[in-house]
Design a protein around this motif. Structure first.
Motif, short mmCIF file in Angstrom:
data_model
loop_
_atom_site.label_atom_id
_atom_site.label_comp_id
_atom_site.label_asym_id
_atom_site.label_seq_id
_atom_site.Cartn_x
_atom_site.Cartn_y
_atom_site.Cartn_z
N ASP A 1 42.22 9.60 -6.37
CA ASP A 1 43.47 8.97 -6.82
C ASP A 1 44.18 9.88 -7.82
OD1 ASP A 1 43.16 6.82 -5.24
OD2 ASP A 1 42.41 5.48 -6.81
N ALA A 2 43.40 10.41 -8.78
CA ALA A 2 44.01 11.31 -9.77
C ALA A 2 44.57 12.54 -9.05
CB ALA A 2 42.98 11.72 -10.81
N ALA A 3 43.86 13.05 -8.06
CA ALA A 3 44.32 14.22 -7.33
C ALA A 3 45.66 13.95 -6.65
CB ALA A 3 43.27 14.65 -6.30
N GLU A 4 45.76 12.80 -5.97
CA GLU A 4 47.04 12.44 -5.33
C GLU A 4 48.14 12.34 -6.38
OE1 GLU A 4 48.37 11.36 -2.21
OE2 GLU A 4 46.62 12.02 -1.06
N SER A 5 47.79 11.78 -7.54
CA SER A 5 48.81 11.52 -8.55
C SER A 5 49.36 12.82 -9.15
CB SER A 5 48.27 10.62 -9.66
OG SER A 5 47.57 11.38 -10.62
N ILE A 6 48.64 13.94 -9.02
CA ILE A 6 49.20 15.20 -9.51
C ILE A 6 49.72 16.06 -8.35
CG2 ILE A 6 47.96 15.28 -11.70
CD1 ILE A 6 45.96 17.20 -10.41
N GLY A 7 50.01 15.40 -7.24
CA GLY A 7 50.71 16.08 -6.17
C GLY A 7 49.82 16.78 -5.15
N ILE A 8 48.54 16.42 -5.11
CA ILE A 8 47.65 17.07 -4.14
C ILE A 8 47.58 16.23 -2.87
CG2 ILE A 8 45.30 17.86 -3.69
CD1 ILE A 8 44.98 18.24 -6.72
N ASN A 9 47.91 16.85 -1.76
CA ASN A 9 47.80 16.20 -0.46
C ASN A 9 46.32 16.19 -0.09
OD1 ASN A 9 47.83 15.46 2.21
ND2 ASN A 9 49.52 16.82 2.77
N SER B 1 39.38 19.01 -7.76
CA SER B 1 40.10 17.79 -8.17
C SER B 1 39.81 16.66 -7.19
CB SER B 1 41.61 18.03 -8.21
OG SER B 1 41.91 19.08 -9.10
N LEU C 1 39.45 14.32 -14.49
CA LEU C 1 38.66 15.09 -13.52
C LEU C 1 37.43 15.56 -14.30
CD1 LEU C 1 41.73 16.98 -12.05
CD2 LEU C 1 40.62 14.97 -11.10
N TYR D 1 51.06 11.73 -3.15
CA TYR D 1 51.26 13.11 -3.58
C TYR D 1 52.72 13.51 -3.44
CZ TYR D 1 51.66 14.97 1.17
OH TYR D 1 52.08 15.24 2.44
N THR E 1 53.05 18.34 -14.17
CA THR E 1 53.70 18.41 -12.86
C THR E 1 55.21 18.54 -13.00
OG1 THR E 1 53.97 16.01 -12.66
CG2 THR E 1 51.88 16.94 -11.88
N TRP F 1 43.75 26.59 -4.29
CA TRP F 1 42.94 25.77 -3.39
C TRP F 1 41.66 25.31 -4.06
CZ3 TRP F 1 42.99 28.39 2.14
CH2 TRP F 1 44.29 28.29 2.65
N TYR G 1 42.25 22.53 -6.31
CA TYR G 1 42.53 21.33 -5.54
C TYR G 1 41.25 20.73 -4.98
CZ TYR G 1 47.63 21.56 -5.67
OH TYR G 1 48.94 21.52 -6.07
N CYS H 1 54.77 12.35 -6.38
CA CYS H 1 54.62 13.27 -7.51
C CYS H 1 55.50 14.49 -7.32
CB CYS H 1 53.16 13.67 -7.64
SG CYS H 1 52.89 14.95 -8.85
N PHE I 1 47.05 6.68 -15.75
CA PHE I 1 46.30 5.51 -15.33
C PHE I 1 45.82 4.72 -16.54
CE2 PHE I 1 45.93 8.50 -11.84
CZ PHE I 1 46.19 7.69 -10.73
N PHE J 1 50.54 3.92 -4.08
CA PHE J 1 49.13 3.65 -3.82
C PHE J 1 49.01 2.40 -2.94
CE2 PHE J 1 47.45 6.20 -7.60
CZ PHE J 1 46.91 7.17 -6.78
#
Ligand SMILES: Nc1ncnc2c1ncn2[C@@H]1O[C@H](COP(=O)(O)OP(=O)(O)O)[C@@H](O)[C@H]1O
Ligand SMILES: [Mg+2]
Lengths: 336, 241
Positions: free
Chosen positions: A185-193, A179, B90, B73, B153, A173, A176, B76, B84, B52
Motif C-alpha cells: 500500500d505504501a509503495a502504491e501511495s508513492i507512485g509505484i506500479n 518498497s 518501509l 500509483y 513525490t 528498480w 521499488y 500519486c 497513513f 484504494f
C-alpha cells in the motif's frame, strides 16, 4: 565501496584460475553444479528476498529453459548454444503467464499458486509426448568432452547474473522492489506500479533461471520432467540455497549454493563412500533439519548473519585462549 | 482555482454506509480541514480519493478531470500524495532509502534522487535519523517520515491523515510549523484531524462529517460553534465516559 570492488575482482580472478588448481573432473563437476545453483538461487532471491514474492515454483522456469534448449535441438536441429540463449527468453514468456495469474494473490497464497503452477507444468511436460517425449526424456550429445568449456560458460552466466542483480538493486528498480516487499500500500501511495514492478522482478528472475536450465540440458545431456520440473530438487532447493546463504543479500545465494550442493553431495554419496549406504536415503531429512536450524539460529542466512557467526567464532577463540591461561581480550568482545 | 472536487461521494461496505453523499471542493493553496468523530468515514474518504477503494457512487475530480478508475500509483503520479493514519514505514529500509524510493516518482537519476531526499529530510527535521532503519523510529519520527515520504513525490495536493495523533505537546507545535512551511511552499493540503486545537490553528476552511454525512462547512470559528458539530463531538465524549 572500494572494498566491494576488491572483493569482486578477487573472486572473479580466483574463479577464472580455479581449473588450474582443481584437476579432478569430479570436483570440477560439483563446482559447475554449484555455479548453476548460484544462478538459480540469486534469481530466486531477487524475486523472493528483495521483492518479497516467495516462489515455490522456480522449477517452472528452470524446466522451461532446459526443455527449450532440448526441443530446439531434437526437433529443429538448432545448436544448443542458441538454445541456451532462447531458454532464458521462453522462461520469460512463461513467466508472463505465471505473473498474470499468480500476482493476483499475495503472501502465502502467491507461494501456493506458484507451487501449483510448477506441478501443472510438470504434468504438461509429462503428457505432451509429441513435443517433450514425455517420461522418456530428451537425450542430446554433449558438445564438449572436457568439462572446462562448461565451467567457463556457467561462470560467465553466474557472473552476469550477480552483476545484473547488483546493478538493478542499486537503481530505481531495486528501491521499488524492496518498497513492494516492505509494504504494498505504501509503495502504491508513492507512485509505484506494484503489479508492473513485481512482473519486472519476475522477468529478470525467470530469464536467469531459464538460462541455468538450458545450460543444464547442454551440460548433462539428458532431462526428463521428473528432474527439471521437480518440486523437491529444483523449487525447494532454490529456496534452501536462498535462505541458507541469506535472503536479500547479493552474495548470500552464491554462498548458499556452494554450501547446499556440498551438503547434498555429501549425503548423496554417503559421506563420499565412507559412511553406511542408508545415509544417502536420508538427505531429504537432513535438508529439513537444516532449514529448521537456519530459521531458528540464523534467520538471515550465512551472509546476513555473518557478524553473528564471527562473534561466535571470536567467543570460541576466546574460550580456548583462556584455557591456555591467557588474559581475556576485551576488545575482541566489543568489536562487532 | 478548484484543485479537488468531490460530488455526492458515497461508499458502502456491504450493508454499512461509511460515506453518504459527501460533496466539497479544495481550492489551490489552501489548507482544508476535514473533521469528524471516530469512525465517521474520514480515512475511508482518503482511501476513495487515492483509489484504494472504488467509490460506490458519485464523482471525484482532480484539476477538472475524473480520477475514478485510476490506480493508486497513478493518483500519486498525478500529484496527490497521502500519509497513513496507521503509519506504514518501509520498515527494513533506512529513513533516507524510504525517501529516495519516493523521489523516484519524478526522477530516474540516482544522484538527483539522493540529493532531493536529503533536502526533504532536512526540511522535515529527520536528518538525525537518516541512516537508521525506519522501524526503529519513535512514533513522532514515523509520523514525520510519512509526511516526508509523501512530500518527496512533489505533490500538488497533500492528504494528511491524523498526523498529530499520538504526539506530545512540543511535537504538536513542531507539526503545526511543518504544515505551515509546506503550505508556504505552495502545496495544497487536505488534512484530517481529531484534535480540535490543531485543526483550528492550521485550516483555512473546515468540513465536518458525522456517520459519513456532511454536518457543517465553513471558516474554522463557524464550524466549531455549529450546534451539529458540538453534538457530534459531545455525543462522542459522553459515549466515551
Ligand atoms: N475496509 C473496510 N471494510 C469494512 N468497513 C470499513 C472498512 N474501512 C472502514 N470501515 C468502516 O467505515 C467506517 C468509517 O471508518 P473510517 O473511515 O476509518 O473512520 P475515521 O477515519 O473517520 O475514524 C467505520 O465504521 C469502519 O468500521
Ligand atoms: Mg481514520
Amino acid at each position: 565501496m572500494n572494498k566491494k570492488i576488491q572483493l569482486y575482482i578477487g573472486l572473479t580472478s580466483a574463479f577464472l584460475l580455479l581449473p588450474l588448481v582443481v584437476q579432478s573432473d569430479y570436483y570440477l563437476h560439483l563446482i559447475i553444479i554449484s555455479l548453476m545453483w548460484v544462478v538459480i538461487g540469486s534469481s530466486w532471491n531477487l524475486l523472493a528476498g528483495y521483492t518479497g514474492q516467495v516462489s515455490f515454483g522456480h522449477a517452472i522456469f528452470f524446466g522451461t529453459g532446459a526443455y527449450t534448449s532440448g526441443i530446439l535441438w531434437t526437433k529443429l536441429s538448432i545448436s544448443p548454444f542458441w538454445g541456451m540463449l532462447c531458454g532464458g527468453f521462453t522462461a520469460m514468456i512463461i513467466a508472463l503467464f505465471v505473473g498474470w495469474i499468480c500476482f493476483r494473490l499475495k503472501g502465502p497464497y502467491f507461494a501456493l499458486a506458484t507451487l501449483a503452477g510448477g506441478e501443472i507444468i510438470r504434468l504438461v511436460a509429462t503428457n505432451w509426448e509429441s513435443l517433450t517425449e514425455g517420461m522418456v526424456g530428451i537425450l542430446i550429445l554433449q558438445n564438449f568432452r572436457s568439462k572446462l568449456p562448461y565451467y567457463y560458460i556457467i561462470l560467465l552466466i553466474a557472473g552476469l547474473c550477480i552483476f545484473c542483480i547488483d546493478r538493478v538493486m542499486h537503481s530505481k528498480w531495486g528501491y521499488y522492489f524492496i518498497s513492494i516487499r516492505e509494504n504494498q500500500d505504501a509503495a502504491e501511495s508513492i507512485g509505484i506500479n506494484t503489479s508492473l514492478y513485481k512482473n519486472v522482478s519476475l522477468q529478470i528472475s525467470a530469464f536467469f533461471t531459464g538460462s541455468a536450465g538450458a545450460f543444464y540440458m547442454n551440460y548433462m545431456g539428458f532431462i526428463d520432467p521428473e528432474v527439471v520440473f521437480s518440486l523437491h530438487y529444483i523449487s525447494i532447493m532454490a529456496i534452501l540455497v536462498g535462505i541458507v546463504g541469506g535472503v536479500a543479500t547479493i552474495l548470500g545465494p552464491a554462498v548458499g549454493a556452494f554450501v547446499m550442493v556440498g551438503i547434498q553431495e555429501t549425503f548423496r554419496s554417503s559421506f563420499f563412500g565412507l559412511g553406511p549406504k542408508w545415509i544417502s536415503q536420508a538427505h531429504a531429512l537432513v535438508f529439513g533439519l537444516l532449514v529448521i536450524f537456519v530459521i531458528m539460529f540464523m534467520a538471515n542466512g550465512i551472509v546476513g548473519d555473518w557478524s553473528k557467526i564471527k562473534k561466535l567464532y571470536d567467543k570460541i577463540f576466546l574460550y580456548f585462549h583462556n584455557k591456555e591461561g591467557k588474559e581475556p581480550v576485551d576488545s575482541l568482545m566489543d568489536s562487532r | 482555482m478548484v484543485l479537488l472536487e468531490l460530488k455526492n461521494v458515497s461508499k458502502n461496505f456491504g450493508g454499512l454506509q461509511a460515506l453518504n453523499n459527501v460533496s466539497f471542493h479544495v481550492k489551490q493553496g489552501e489548507v482544508f480541514g476535514l473533521i469528524g468523530p471516530n469512525g465517521s468515514g474520514k480515512t475511508t474518504l482518503f482511501n476513495c480519493i487515492n483509489q484504494f477503494f472504488p467509490v460506490s457512487n458519485g464523482q471525484i475530480e482532480f484539476m477538472g478531470k475524473s480520477i475514478l478508475k485510476l490506480k493508486p500509483y497513478h493518483i500519486c503520479r498525478l500529484g496527490i500524495a497521502r500519509t497513513f493514519q496507521i503509519v506504514k514505514p518501509l520498515s527494513r529500509m533506512t529513513v533516507l532509502e524510504n525517501i529516495i524510493a519516493s523521489t523516484f516518482c519524478h526522477t530516474r537519476k540516482m544522484d538527483q534522487a539522493r540529493h532531493e531526499a536529503e533536502e526533504i529530510l532536512h526540511f522535515c527535521g529527520l536528518s538525525v535519523y537518516k541512516d537508521q532503519l525506519s522501524k526503529g523510529l519513535p512514533i513522532g519520527g514515523r509520523k514525520r517520515l510519512e509526511i516526508a515520504r509523501a512530500l518527496a513525490t512533489k505533490p500538488k495536493l497533500l492528504l494528511l491523515d491524523e498526523t498529530a495523533a499520538g504526539l506530545n505537546p512540543s511535537e504538536l507545535e513542531e507539526a503545526i510549523l511543518l504544515i505551515q512551511k509546506i503550505k508556504e511552499n505552495g502545496v495544497t493540503i487536505l488534512v484530517v484531524e481529531h484534535i480540535m486545537r490543531f485543526i483550528l490553528t492550521i485550516s483555512d476552511r473546515i468540513h465536518a462529517i458525522s456517520f459519513g454525512q456532511t454536518i457543517a462547512q465553513g471558516a474554522p470559528d463557524e464550524v466549531i460553534n455549529d450546534q451539529k458539530v458540538i453534538n457530534a463531538y459531545l455525543g462522542e465524549q459522553y459515549a466515551g465516559a
